[in-house]
Design a protein around this motif. Structure first.
Motif, short mmCIF file in Angstrom:
data_model
loop_
_atom_site.label_atom_id
_atom_site.label_comp_id
_atom_site.label_asym_id
_atom_site.label_seq_id
_atom_site.Cartn_x
_atom_site.Cartn_y
_atom_site.Cartn_z
N HIS A 24 46.54 -15.72 -30.24
CA HIS A 24 46.79 -15.46 -31.77
C HIS A 24 48.08 -15.31 -32.25
N ALA A 25 49.18 -15.42 -31.28
CA ALA A 25 50.54 -15.27 -31.74
C ALA A 25 51.13 -16.71 -32.09
N VAL A 26 50.23 -17.67 -31.84
CA VAL A 26 50.91 -19.05 -31.85
C VAL A 26 50.70 -19.52 -33.15
N GLU A 27 51.51 -20.14 -34.09
CA GLU A 27 51.34 -20.76 -35.24
C GLU A 27 50.62 -22.23 -35.09
N GLY A 28 49.51 -22.42 -35.65
CA GLY A 28 48.85 -23.51 -35.32
C GLY A 28 49.47 -24.80 -36.47
N ASP A 29 49.66 -25.75 -35.80
CA ASP A 29 50.10 -26.82 -36.44
C ASP A 29 48.98 -27.53 -37.42
N PRO A 30 49.35 -27.48 -38.93
CA PRO A 30 48.42 -28.15 -39.46
C PRO A 30 47.84 -29.48 -39.56
N LEU A 36 39.94 -23.33 -39.81
CA LEU A 36 38.53 -22.97 -39.38
C LEU A 36 37.56 -22.33 -40.31
N LYS A 37 38.39 -21.60 -41.52
CA LYS A 37 37.55 -21.01 -42.51
C LYS A 37 36.82 -21.93 -43.31
N LEU A 61 32.43 -14.74 -45.70
CA LEU A 61 33.34 -15.47 -45.19
C LEU A 61 34.59 -15.12 -46.06
N ALA A 62 34.16 -15.25 -47.44
CA ALA A 62 35.55 -15.17 -48.47
C ALA A 62 36.41 -13.88 -48.24
N ARG A 63 35.94 -12.86 -47.55
CA ARG A 63 36.50 -11.48 -47.62
C ARG A 63 37.40 -11.47 -46.19
N VAL A 64 37.40 -12.77 -45.11
CA VAL A 64 38.25 -12.76 -44.21
C VAL A 64 39.53 -12.92 -44.43
N PRO A 65 40.67 -12.36 -44.16
CA PRO A 65 41.99 -12.63 -44.40
C PRO A 65 42.18 -14.24 -43.62
N ASP A 66 43.18 -15.01 -44.61
CA ASP A 66 43.37 -16.30 -44.40
C ASP A 66 44.56 -15.93 -43.27
N SER A 67 44.79 -16.99 -42.39
CA SER A 67 45.86 -17.03 -41.45
C SER A 67 46.01 -18.37 -40.85
N SER A 68 47.32 -18.77 -40.49
CA SER A 68 47.59 -20.00 -40.11
C SER A 68 47.95 -19.91 -38.45
N THR A 69 47.57 -18.69 -37.88
CA THR A 69 47.82 -18.74 -36.35
C THR A 69 46.45 -19.37 -35.76
N CYS A 70 46.60 -19.54 -34.46
CA CYS A 70 45.48 -20.17 -33.69
C CYS A 70 44.65 -19.12 -33.28
N VAL A 71 43.35 -19.65 -33.28
CA VAL A 71 42.19 -19.41 -32.93
C VAL A 71 41.31 -20.20 -31.97
N TYR A 102 42.29 -14.26 -36.43
CA TYR A 102 41.73 -13.93 -35.01
C TYR A 102 40.39 -13.39 -34.92
N LEU A 103 40.05 -12.77 -36.13
CA LEU A 103 38.73 -11.98 -36.02
C LEU A 103 37.54 -12.86 -35.61
N PHE A 104 37.81 -14.32 -35.90
CA PHE A 104 36.64 -15.19 -35.36
C PHE A 104 36.48 -15.03 -34.00
N ASP A 105 37.75 -15.11 -33.17
CA ASP A 105 37.46 -14.83 -31.58
C ASP A 105 36.87 -13.66 -31.34
N ILE A 106 37.22 -12.61 -31.98
CA ILE A 106 36.79 -11.25 -31.55
C ILE A 106 35.19 -11.25 -31.81
#
Length: 376
Positions: A208-214, A220-221, A247-257, A286-290
């Motif tokens: 979850h610390a790694v930025e995902g290459d778009p 995933l969202k 799903l819309a409530r989940v914060p957006d993120s660019s890190t890996c999951v 990261y919440l998707f992994d949790i």
């Protein structure tokens, strides 16, 4: 040269049999009828040679499709033809998929099995993950690409070598790791669940610390939005709307999951963890992994932990509780509170996705959902 054309839902697939050269190129050109086509696929399983004239056929088709907003792929490519496509630079423009090497698993040692596939020892230096019958063939190619990109990005994972085919199943060949799964380590030492939970939390934080290459990893969202929409086939409209709203409530993120993170997919070599099974690696919260971990380990009444990992269900709960404690110790308290309020939603997401490509899972999901609802 013999050309066979097939159309389905906006996709035109052209299978080429023979040599594609200056003599046969006109026949292929005449078969490229792109009205209403959004995806053009050239299948070269039986194409033995491609000349510069053939390259121009592919390039012209690509330009026409690109200008219309469509996509072009060349699949089932032999190594010799691939070399030509790469030397000419065409592989930088068009997606090229190699013809998988044929293998047999007869007599091979079965190392593990899961919902999506099986893992066999191929030889002393490599293993093969074979997807189960019915799983889309292109997932193997996707997993290989994701594993390569994850390795380059700094996620500790096994090196992927090759795409193979076993009958109608496809798979990915990986380096053989002198390692045990975290599941096996836990089952050998059920009295130290806190240490196992800490390792699992450390692995999750690493991902979850790694930025995902778009350019490589999907959002995933966005994918989940489409999977939830597909549940309209069997869920009432208000339920689908509620899932989309959650799903819309989940914060957006660019890190890996990882989105398939559990103890079977973590190898430990000399105390160092390696993450495997990269086919679902994405960008997102990261919440998707949790939530996925919650769905596997936190419901002893469903028996999911023991079914998936052979770890006793009660010990799975212990692992889950330790994981939450260690993982969220490095997150704001409000993050944990948000997850706990929405934990059943997050736990359900993997099942929603999986039933779209795993035969029979929808029926099992319905049964487990009924049991879960009766217990909460």
């Amino acid at each position: 040269m013999h050309v066979t054309a097939q159309r389905q839902a906006g996709c035109l697939a052209l299978s080429l049999d023979g040599r594609l050269d200056v003599v046969t190129s006109p026949a292929v050109e005449s078969a490229i009828a792109l009205d209403g086509v959004t995806k053009l696929v050239f299948n070269l399983a039986d194409c033995t040679y491609v000349s510069s004239a053939g390259i121009r056929v592919f390039l012209n088709a690509y330009k026409r499709m690109n200008s219309a907003g469509g996509t072009t792929e060349i699949v089932e490519v032999s190594r010799d033809v691939r070399d030509v496509l790469e030397v000419t630079g065409l592989a930088k423009l068009i997606t090229i998929r190699m013809r998988p090497r044929e293998i047999s698993v007869a007599g091979l040692e079965l190392l593990s099995a899961g919902f999506c596939g099986e893992c066999y020892r191929l030889d002393e230096e490599s293993v093969v993950k074979l997807y189960n019958q019915g799983v889309a063939a292109d997932l193997a190619e996707q997993e290989k690409e994701f594993a390569r990109a994850a390795f380059v990005a700094g996620i500790p994972t096994a090196i992927s070598y090759d795409i193979v085919r076993c009958g109608t199943r496809t798979g990915v060949v990986y380096e053989m790791l002198d390692a045990d799964t975290l599941t096996k380590i836990i089952r050998r030492n059920l009295d130290d669940m806190d240490a196992h939970a800490r390792l699992l939390a450390d692995v999750a934080h690493t991902i979850h610390a790694v930025e995902g290459d778009p350019a490589v990893f999907p959002d995933l969202k966005t994918k989940l939005r489409a999977y939830i929409a597909a549940t309209a086939e069997f869920l009432p409209a208000p339920d689908v709307a509620l899932l989309q709203e959650r799903l819309a409530r989940v914060p957006d993120s660019s890190t890996c999951v990882h989105f398939d993170i559990h103890t079977n997919n973590i190898m430990v070599r000399h105390g160092e963890p390696l993450i495997i099974d990269m086919g679902d690696l994405s960008r997102g919260s990261y919440l998707f992994d949790i939530g996925l971990l919650h769905g596997i380990y936190a419901f002893p009444e469903l028996g999911t932990c023991e079914h998936v990992t052979k770890i006793p269900n009660a010990k799975g709960v212990e692992l889950w509780e330790g994981f939450v404690r260690h993982y969220f110790s490095r997150r704001p308290q409000e993050d944990l509170e948000f997850f706990m309020r929405n934990r059943h939603f997050f736990a359900a997401l993997r099942l929603i996705v999986s039933q779209s490509f795993l035969p029979g899972l929808r029926e099992m999901t319905d049964r487990k959902s009924t049991r879960l609802n009766s217990s909460h």
